[in-house]
Design a protein around this motif. Structure first.
Motif, PDB file in Angstrom:
ATOM      1  N   ARG A 157       0.944  -1.121   0.158  1.00 30.98           N
ATOM      2  CA  ARG A 157       0.014  -0.248  -0.017  1.00 30.98           C
ATOM      3  C   ARG A 157       0.999   1.202   0.129  1.00 30.98           C
ATOM      4  N   ALA A 158       1.938   1.115   0.937  1.00 30.51           N
ATOM      5  CA  ALA A 158       2.809   2.378   1.035  1.00 30.51           C
ATOM      6  C   ALA A 158       3.369   2.685  -0.265  1.00 30.51           C
ATOM      7  N   ALA A 159       3.747   1.708  -1.352  1.00 25.93           N
ATOM      8  CA  ALA A 159       4.346   1.908  -2.627  1.00 25.93           C
ATOM      9  C   ALA A 159       3.181   2.338  -3.463  1.00 25.93           C
ATOM     10  N   LEU A 160       2.047   2.224  -3.439  1.00 26.11           N
ATOM     11  CA  LEU A 160       1.284   2.659  -4.233  1.00 26.11           C
ATOM     12  C   LEU A 160       0.585   4.036  -3.848  1.00 26.11           C
ATOM     13  N   GLU A 161       0.802   4.564  -2.451  1.00 21.80           N
ATOM     14  CA  GLU A 161       0.416   5.913  -2.264  1.00 21.80           C
ATOM     15  C   GLU A 161       1.375   6.834  -2.375  1.00 21.80           C
ATOM     16  N   GLY A 162       2.245   6.616  -3.131  1.00 21.64           N
ATOM     17  CA  GLY A 162       3.408   7.779  -3.583  1.00 21.64           C
ATOM     18  C   GLY A 162       2.709   8.498  -4.473  1.00 21.64           C
ATOM     19  N   GLU A 163       3.806   8.818  -5.688  1.00 16.86           N
ATOM     20  CA  GLU A 163       3.334   9.524  -6.624  1.00 16.86           C
ATOM     21  C   GLU A 163       2.397   9.273  -7.555  1.00 16.86           C
ATOM     22  N   GLY A 164       2.182   7.977  -7.513  1.00 14.18           N
ATOM     23  CA  GLY A 164       1.240   7.326  -8.717  1.00 14.18           C
ATOM     24  C   GLY A 164       1.542   6.015  -8.982  1.00 14.18           C
TER      25      GLY A 164
ATOM     26  N   TYR B  90      -8.322  -1.406  -6.281  1.00 12.28           N
ATOM     27  CA  TYR B  90      -6.940  -2.529  -6.456  1.00 12.28           C
ATOM     28  C   TYR B  90      -5.953  -2.313  -5.435  1.00 12.28           C
ATOM     29  N   ARG B  91      -6.236  -1.554  -4.279  1.00 10.76           N
ATOM     30  CA  ARG B  91      -4.925  -1.421  -3.455  1.00 10.76           C
ATOM     31  C   ARG B  91      -5.160  -2.605  -2.529  1.00 10.76           C
ATOM     32  N   GLY B  92      -6.352  -2.993  -2.282  1.00  8.69           N
ATOM     33  CA  GLY B  92      -7.023  -4.175  -1.296  1.00  8.69           C
ATOM     34  C   GLY B  92      -6.098  -5.501  -1.993  1.00  8.69           C
ATOM     35  N   THR B  93      -5.832  -5.390  -3.239  1.00  7.82           N
ATOM     36  CA  THR B  93      -5.466  -6.657  -3.844  1.00  7.82           C
ATOM     37  C   THR B  93      -4.149  -7.268  -2.910  1.00  7.82           C
ATOM     38  N   GLY B  94      -3.385  -6.333  -2.458  1.00  6.73           N
ATOM     39  CA  GLY B  94      -1.904  -6.717  -1.563  1.00  6.73           C
ATOM     40  C   GLY B  94      -2.189  -7.395  -0.567  1.00  6.73           C
ATOM     41  N   LEU B  95      -3.371  -7.125   0.185  1.00  8.34           N
ATOM     42  CA  LEU B  95      -3.870  -8.000   1.396  1.00  8.34           C
ATOM     43  C   LEU B  95      -4.425  -9.301   0.987  1.00  8.34           C
ATOM     44  N   ALA B  96      -5.183  -9.201  -0.025  1.00  5.47           N
ATOM     45  CA  ALA B  96      -5.792 -10.702  -0.520  1.00  5.47           C
ATOM     46  C   ALA B  96      -4.559 -11.553  -0.697  1.00  5.47           C
ATOM     47  N   VAL B  97      -3.465 -11.088  -1.497  1.00  4.74           N
ATOM     48  CA  VAL B  97      -2.322 -11.928  -2.151  1.00  4.74           C
ATOM     49  C   VAL B  97      -1.584 -12.332  -0.750  1.00  4.74           C
ATOM     50  N   SER B  98      -1.300 -11.256  -0.063  1.00  4.01           N
ATOM     51  CA  SER B  98      -0.512 -11.696   1.231  1.00  4.01           C
ATOM     52  C   SER B  98      -0.971 -12.985   1.985  1.00  4.01           C
TER      53      SER B  98
ATOM     54  N   LEU C 189       6.556  -4.106  -3.005  1.00  2.00           N
ATOM     55  CA  LEU C 189       5.397  -3.875  -4.068  1.00  2.00           C
ATOM     56  C   LEU C 189       5.008  -5.366  -4.598  1.00  2.00           C
ATOM     57  N   VAL C 190       3.662  -5.724  -4.640  1.00  2.00           N
ATOM     58  CA  VAL C 190       3.309  -6.819  -5.185  1.00  2.00           C
ATOM     59  C   VAL C 190       3.320  -6.815  -6.687  1.00  2.00           C
ATOM     60  N   GLN C 191       4.406  -6.884  -7.445  1.00  2.00           N
ATOM     61  CA  GLN C 191       4.579  -6.567  -8.795  1.00  2.00           C
ATOM     62  C   GLN C 191       3.612  -7.239  -9.979  1.00  2.00           C
ATOM     63  N   ARG C 192       3.516  -8.617  -9.380  1.00  2.00           N
ATOM     64  CA  ARG C 192       2.722  -9.232 -10.235  1.00  2.00           C
ATOM     65  C   ARG C 192       2.104 -10.664  -9.396  1.00  2.00           C
ATOM     66  N   ALA C 193       0.830 -10.824  -9.602  1.00  2.00           N
ATOM     67  CA  ALA C 193       0.185 -12.184  -9.289  1.00  2.00           C
ATOM     68  C   ALA C 193      -0.455 -12.793 -10.113  1.00  2.00           C
TER      69      ALA C 193
ATOM     70  N   GLY D  68       5.122   4.553  -9.485  1.00  2.00           N
ATOM     71  CA  GLY D  68       6.097   5.677 -10.088  1.00  2.00           C
ATOM     72  C   GLY D  68       5.378   6.913 -10.426  1.00  2.00           C
ATOM     73  N   PRO D  69       5.883   8.010 -10.900  1.00  2.00           N
ATOM     74  CA  PRO D  69       5.105   9.325 -11.207  1.00  2.00           C
ATOM     75  C   PRO D  69       4.199   8.902 -12.593  1.00  2.00           C
ATOM     76  N   ARG D  70       3.043   9.543 -12.530  1.00  2.00           N
ATOM     77  CA  ARG D  70       1.917   9.210 -13.593  1.00  2.00           C
ATOM     78  C   ARG D  70       1.433  10.567 -13.905  1.00  2.00           C
TER      79      ARG D  70
END
Length: 278
Positions: free
Chosen positions: A65-72, A157-165, A221-225, A249-251
């Protein structure tokens, strides 16, 4: 004498008593010294991950989540049902891009329905900022319908990290690969023969095998699942593969032209429905 040997000889002269820069007898030849190789530091495991698998799914989820709450970030997903002979029965694709300014764009499309000329909605796209959310529904006959509502920025899609973990812990996933050539370093976790509700998929009549493969970056960061099932569909062997990918990353999210069309139509509709003053 090489420059390196000369340096070593001078250093020895200062270290040994009785050595002089003048009038010294012929000295023994000095061998060049090869420095010991510097060990490469081991890459750090992602938060909550150990060499045995995932130990703390909450730490891994928090890092994702922290990785997704940055610049984009951008997230893309796909789901494909394919027969053993290569025929694609169903394929849905979609994604979401969140810009550094708060604007976002989401899209979904049923690729197979669109290719086969199906009727009805074959795609949906949403653009939103802090004040408005505009949705375009795309039909198979190339027409579109729009809705404009008050913004309700959500990040499904941010919640996907929790489901995957959680799945990695429940399914006793093991660490099977480390890619130090990737930037940042990535770690692959694999679970086979899934259990409970994860063991089957409604896309198949009968499920035979199942697996979950997850690639996590060094920072969590969950890069791919990818979830994969094999089995049968209508008596034919088939496979179902669902994949979700993240890139943080920046978007910059541009405002598409069709948003203006939707806002203009809403304005004309509201003007036409307005009652004249008494």
């Amino acid at each position: 004498m090489s420059h390196r040997s000369l340096v070593v000889a001078v250093a020895l002269c200062f270290a040994l008593a009785g050595c002089s820069a003048f009038g010294a007898a012929e000295s023994e030849p000095v061998r060049a010294v090869t420095p010991a190789p510097v060990p490469t530091p081991e890459p750090s495991l992602p938060p909550g991950v150990t060499t045995s698998g995932v130990e703390d799914y909450e730490r891994l989820d928090a890092a994702h989540r922290a990785a997704l709450e940055g610049e984009g970030y951008t997230v893309e997903f796909s789901r494909t049902v394919r027969l053993a002979n290569g025929t694609t029965v169903r394929r849905s694709v979609g994604g979401r891009t969140v810009g550094d300014g708060g604007a976002s764009r989401t899209w979904e499309r049923d690729a197979v329905r669109a290719e086969r000329g199906a009727t009805g909605v074959v795609g949906q796209e949403t653009w939103a900022n802090a004040s408005v959310q505009v949705v375009r529904f795309q039909y198979a006959n190339d027409t579109s319908r729009y809705t404009v509502i008050t913004a309700d920025q959500q990040y499904p899609y941010r919640g996907t990290g929790l489901a995957v973990s959680e799945s990695l812990v429940t399914e006793n996933a093991s660490l099977v690969d480390t890619d130090t050539n990737a930037d940042p370093t990535t770690f692959t976790l694999l679970a086979r023969n899934l259990t409970g509700y994860r063991a089957t998929t409604a896309a198949l009549d009968h499920t035979e095998t199942s697996s979950l493969r997850v690639v996590v970056t060094e920072d969590g960061l969950v890069q791919r699942a990818t979830v994969r099932y094999t089995g049968t569909l209508d008596g034919t062997r088939a496979a179902v593969v669902t994949t979700i990918r993240y890139d943080a990353g920046p978007r910059t999210v541009e405002r598409p032209a069709w948003v203006e069309t939707a806002l203009d139509r809403r304005t004309r509709t509201e003007t036409g429905n307005a009652r004249p003053p008494n």
